[in-house]
Design a protein around this motif. Structure first.
Motif, PDB file in Angstrom:
ATOM      1  N   GLY A   1       0.795  -1.282  -0.011  1.00 37.50           N
ATOM      2  CA  GLY A   1      -0.177  -0.185  -0.087  1.00 37.50           C
ATOM      3  C   GLY A   1       0.936   1.373  -0.014  1.00 37.50           C
ATOM      4  O   GLY A   1       2.141   1.276   0.067  1.00 37.50           O
ATOM      5  N   PRO A   2       0.249   2.393  -0.169  1.00 37.39           N
ATOM      6  CA  PRO A   2       0.945   3.661  -0.140  1.00 37.39           C
ATOM      7  C   PRO A   2       1.637   3.945   1.105  1.00 37.39           C
ATOM      8  O   PRO A   2       1.006   3.956   2.383  1.00 37.39           O
ATOM      9  CB  PRO A   2      -0.083   4.796  -0.604  1.00 37.39           C
ATOM     10  CG  PRO A   2      -1.256   4.171  -1.126  1.00 37.39           C
ATOM     11  CD  PRO A   2      -1.095   2.753  -0.540  1.00 37.39           C
ATOM     12  N   LEU A   3       2.804   4.422   1.319  1.00 40.36           N
ATOM     13  CA  LEU A   3       3.635   4.832   2.361  1.00 40.36           C
ATOM     14  C   LEU A   3       4.496   6.079   2.064  1.00 40.36           C
ATOM     15  O   LEU A   3       4.952   6.281   0.899  1.00 40.36           O
ATOM     16  CB  LEU A   3       4.542   3.715   2.906  1.00 40.36           C
ATOM     17  CG  LEU A   3       3.952   2.424   3.619  1.00 40.36           C
ATOM     18  CD1 LEU A   3       4.779   1.403   3.795  1.00 40.36           C
ATOM     19  CD2 LEU A   3       2.948   3.041   4.650  1.00 40.36           C
ATOM     20  N   THR A   4       5.035   6.646   3.106  1.00 41.39           N
ATOM     21  CA  THR A   4       5.773   7.814   2.714  1.00 41.39           C
ATOM     22  C   THR A   4       7.160   7.636   3.698  1.00 41.39           C
ATOM     23  O   THR A   4       7.142   7.198   4.667  1.00 41.39           O
ATOM     24  CB  THR A   4       5.057   9.218   3.560  1.00 41.39           C
ATOM     25  OG1 THR A   4       3.992   9.397   2.878  1.00 41.39           O
ATOM     26  CG2 THR A   4       6.080  10.541   3.371  1.00 41.39           C
ATOM     27  N   PHE A   5       8.294   7.891   2.788  1.00 43.79           N
ATOM     28  CA  PHE A   5       9.397   7.513   3.522  1.00 43.79           C
ATOM     29  C   PHE A   5      10.294   8.960   3.703  1.00 43.79           C
ATOM     30  O   PHE A   5      10.374   9.639   2.714  1.00 43.79           O
ATOM     31  CB  PHE A   5      10.185   6.632   2.767  1.00 43.79           C
ATOM     32  CG  PHE A   5       9.852   5.127   2.758  1.00 43.79           C
ATOM     33  CD1 PHE A   5      10.355   4.013   3.613  1.00 43.79           C
ATOM     34  CD2 PHE A   5       8.690   4.884   1.990  1.00 43.79           C
ATOM     35  CE1 PHE A   5       9.859   3.034   3.382  1.00 43.79           C
ATOM     36  CE2 PHE A   5       8.170   3.599   1.802  1.00 43.79           C
ATOM     37  CZ  PHE A   5       8.716   2.709   2.614  1.00 43.79           C
ATOM     38  N   LYS A   6      10.423   9.152   4.797  1.00 43.34           N
ATOM     39  CA  LYS A   6      11.319  10.593   5.239  1.00 43.34           C
ATOM     40  C   LYS A   6      12.745  10.142   5.149  1.00 43.34           C
ATOM     41  O   LYS A   6      13.305   9.478   6.287  1.00 43.34           O
ATOM     42  CB  LYS A   6      10.721  10.937   6.430  1.00 43.34           C
ATOM     43  CG  LYS A   6      11.351  12.636   6.540  1.00 43.34           C
ATOM     44  CD  LYS A   6      10.695  13.039   7.713  1.00 43.34           C
ATOM     45  CE  LYS A   6      11.218  14.770   8.190  1.00 43.34           C
ATOM     46  NZ  LYS A   6      11.027  15.513   6.936  1.00 43.34           N
ATOM     47  N   VAL A   7      13.651  10.537   4.297  1.00 38.77           N
ATOM     48  CA  VAL A   7      14.769  10.226   4.118  1.00 38.77           C
ATOM     49  C   VAL A   7      15.748  11.657   4.810  1.00 38.77           C
ATOM     50  O   VAL A   7      15.579  12.602   4.214  1.00 38.77           O
ATOM     51  CB  VAL A   7      15.560   9.797   2.735  1.00 38.77           C
ATOM     52  CG1 VAL A   7      16.748   9.401   2.829  1.00 38.77           C
ATOM     53  CG2 VAL A   7      14.396   8.747   2.128  1.00 38.77           C
ATOM     54  N   THR A   8      16.561  11.034   5.885  1.00 31.50           N
ATOM     55  CA  THR A   8      17.450  12.181   6.020  1.00 31.50           C
ATOM     56  C   THR A   8      18.739  12.044   6.306  1.00 31.50           C
ATOM     57  O   THR A   8      19.154  10.889   6.438  1.00 31.50           O
ATOM     58  CB  THR A   8      17.069  12.677   7.626  1.00 31.50           C
ATOM     59  OG1 THR A   8      15.602  12.944   7.811  1.00 31.50           O
ATOM     60  CG2 THR A   8      17.747  13.573   8.482  1.00 31.50           C
ATOM     61  N   ASN A   9      19.581  12.881   5.618  1.00 26.58           N
ATOM     62  CA  ASN A   9      21.069  12.562   5.261  1.00 26.58           C
ATOM     63  C   ASN A   9      21.832  13.094   6.508  1.00 26.58           C
ATOM     64  O   ASN A   9      21.816  14.395   6.840  1.00 26.58           O
ATOM     65  CB  ASN A   9      21.378  13.332   4.044  1.00 26.58           C
ATOM     66  CG  ASN A   9      22.920  13.146   3.798  1.00 26.58           C
ATOM     67  OD1 ASN A   9      23.723  12.652   4.370  1.00 26.58           O
ATOM     68  ND2 ASN A   9      23.265  13.600   2.599  1.00 26.58           N
ATOM     69  N   ASN A  10      22.223  12.227   7.406  1.00 27.15           N
ATOM     70  CA  ASN A  10      23.028  12.980   8.429  1.00 27.15           C
ATOM     71  C   ASN A  10      24.454  12.422   8.248  1.00 27.15           C
ATOM     72  O   ASN A  10      25.262  12.519   9.250  1.00 27.15           O
ATOM     73  CB  ASN A  10      22.747  11.738   9.785  1.00 27.15           C
ATOM     74  CG  ASN A  10      21.222  12.157  10.191  1.00 27.15           C
ATOM     75  OD1 ASN A  10      20.942  13.184  10.238  1.00 27.15           O
ATOM     76  ND2 ASN A  10      20.359  11.235  10.356  1.00 27.15           N
ATOM     77  N   GLY A  11      25.088  12.176   6.972  1.00 27.76           N
ATOM     78  CA  GLY A  11      26.218  12.016   6.629  1.00 27.76           C
ATOM     79  C   GLY A  11      26.959  13.430   6.301  1.00 27.76           C
ATOM     80  O   GLY A  11      26.310  14.516   6.064  1.00 27.76           O
ATOM     81  N   SER A  12      28.158  13.304   5.584  1.00 22.58           N
ATOM     82  CA  SER A  12      28.759  14.570   5.106  1.00 22.58           C
ATOM     83  C   SER A  12      28.655  14.582   3.418  1.00 22.58           C
ATOM     84  O   SER A  12      29.349  15.631   2.900  1.00 22.58           O
ATOM     85  CB  SER A  12      30.135  14.412   5.523  1.00 22.58           C
ATOM     86  OG  SER A  12      30.998  13.409   5.054  1.00 22.58           O
TER      87      SER A  12
END
Length: 375
Positions: free
Chosen positions: A50-61
Motif C-alpha cells: 500500500g501507499p507509504l511515505t519515507f522520510k529520508v534524512t542525510n546525517n552524513g557529509s
C-alpha cells in the motif's frame, strides 16, 4: 541527467545499513530513513503493501540518494541529491514482493543494499481511482508521441555522425535530446539504460565503465570537432533508446510515478542544467532545461483532474509558478527556435532562473502526497 537515475516511486520500501537493521513491520504512516556516509538505517524492513511515505534524512557529509530496485535492477523509486543535513520525502505504492533497497552516499556505485519483503494486499489500490487511471492513460499517449519523435530525430543524428557530417550532427544534437529530456522519467526506470544513454564522463569514471551515449558523442563533436570513432557509440545510443521505448510500452508509468517524475524533472534542472555541467561541451543546456520543464508540465496536466479534486489551491499555485518559470526562461529562445548557449548567460541571469525553479519545486513536491490521497 544527474549522476545516477532519478526514478519514480511505484513501491514503498525500507533500507537497512551495513550492520544490523530493524526487523519490525510497517503497516502505515511514515517511515524514517537515517542515511550516513557508510550506512542506511530504516525504521522498518518488513512492509505491508500500500501507499507509504519515507522520510529520508542525510546525517552524513556526502550528498546521497535513496533507491529501491526490482529484479534486474529496475528502478522502482528514488530520491536524489539529498545534501548533508537535509531531508526528502518519497511517497510510494508497493505491491507485495521482494525487492532491494540501496542508499548511495556520494551518489555513485551500487550502494548499501538489503532485501526488502512486502506482504499483504492494500485496502484500496491507487489504480482504483478513475482520475488516476485517466492520468496514466493520458501521459501514456504523450510518451508515445514523444518517443516516436525521439527515435526519428535520433536516427537523423546517428546518420549524421556516421556520415562524418560534424556541423549537421551538432545542429541535431540538442534537438534530438529535447524528446529524450521530456520523457526521461520513463528511461530512468530501466536500470543501466539511462546512464549508458545519458551519463556524464565523471560518473562513468567513478563507476569504472566506458563513457558512452549522448555526452560521449557531444565531447567528440565539440572538443575534437569531428566524428572520428563515434560510429559504434552512435549505434549503441540508438539501440538503447529503442530499448527504452520498447520497455516503456510494456510497463507504462503509474499516476504516482508521474507525480514523482514531475518533481524529478525539476530536480534535473536544479542540480544539472542550472550548473551547466550536463551539456558541458556543447553548452546546449537550455534546450534540455526547457524540455524538462515541458515534461513536468505534461505530467501535471495529466494529473490535473485528480489534483483539482483534492487540492485546487495547489493547482492554482502550480499554474502560477510554471508561468513565471516559462516567462523567465523563454526570453533566451531565439526567433528560429534555438536557444542561447548556456555559457553566454551571466551569473545574475542564471540566479533568476534558479530562483524560478526553486519557487516551482516547493509546490510540486506536494503533488505525490495529493495523488496518494486521491485513492
Amino acid at each position: 541527467m544527474n549522476s545516477t537515475l532519478a526514478g519514480f516511486g511505484v513501491l514503498s520500501l525500507a533500507l537497512v545499513g551495513l550492520t544490523a537493521c530493524a526487523e519490525e513491520s510497517a503497516s502505515g504512516g511514515a517511515l524514517t530513513v537515517d542515511a550516513g556516509d557508510s550506512s542506511c538505517k530504516v525504521s522498518a524492513t518488513k512492509l505491508d503493501a500500500g501507499p507509504l511515505t519515507f522520510k529520508v534524512t542525510n546525517n552524513g557529509s556526502k550528498v546521497t540518494e535513496f533507491y529501491v530496485y526490482a529484479e534486474g535492477d529496475r528502478i522502482m523509486g528514488e530520491v536524489e541529491n539529498i545534501g548533508p543535513g537535509l531531508s526528502r520525502d518519497l511517497v510510494v505504492d508497493l505491491p507485495k514482493g521482494t525487492y532491494e533497497g540501496a542508499c548511495k552516499p556520494g551518489m555513485v556505485g551500487d550502494g548499501v543494499r538489503e532485501t526488502l519483503t512486502v506482504t499483504g494486499e492494500p485496502a484500496k489500490k491507487l489504480s482504483d481511482s478513475q482520475e488516476l487511471k485517466a492520468a496514466a492513460t493520458s501521459y501514456e499517449r504523450y510518451v508515445g508521441a514523444q518517443a516516436k519523435a525521439l527515435i526519428d530525430k535520433t536516427n537523423e543524428f546517428v546518420a549524421a555522425v556516421k556520415a562524418g557530417k560534424t556541423d549537421e550532427a551538432k545542429t541535431l544534437f540538442p534537438v534530438a535530446r529535447t524528446y529524450w529530456e521530456r520523457i526521461e522519467p520513463v528511461a530512468e526506470v530501466f536500470g543501466d539504460l539511462d546512464p549508458l544513454t545519458d551519463g556524464r564522463e565523471t560518473d562513468a569514471k567513478a563507476e569504472g565503465r566506458d563513457f558512452t551515449g549522448w555526452h560521449r558523442i557531444e565531447k567528440q563533436l565539440w572538443v575534437e570537432g569531428n566524428t572520428q570513432g563515434m560510429g559504434k557509440y552512435a549505434d549503441d545510443l540508438l539501440s538503447n533508446i529503442k530499448k527504452v521505448v520498447a520497455q516503456s510500452e510494456k510497463q507504462p508509468l503509474t499516476a504516482l510515478q508521474l507525480a514523482q517524475g514531475s518533481k524529478g524533472l525539476l530536480d534535473e534542472v536544479a542540480t544539472g542544467k542550472i550548473t551547466g555541467e550536463e551539456d558541458e561541451f556543447s553548452h546546449t543546456d537550455l534546450w534540455d532545461f526547457k524540455a524538462n520543464i515541458e515534461g513536468s508540465q505534461a505530467a501535471i496536466a495529466a494529473l490535473r483532474p485528480a489534483l483539482e479534486k483534492q487540492d485546487p489551491e495547489l493547482v492554482t499555485l502550480l499554474d502560477q509558478r510554471f508561468k513565471e518559470l516559462d516567462t523567465e526562461l523563454d526570453q533566451y529562445q531565439k526567433d528560429d527556435g534555438s536557444w542561447t548557449f548556456y555559457d553566454d548567460l551571466t551569473k545574475p541571469q542564471i540566479k533568476k532562473l534558479s530562483d524560478a525553479v526553486a519557487a516551482l519545486s516547493e509546490p510540486i513536491s506536494k503533488v505525490a502526497a495529493v495523488v496518494a490521497a486521491s485513492s
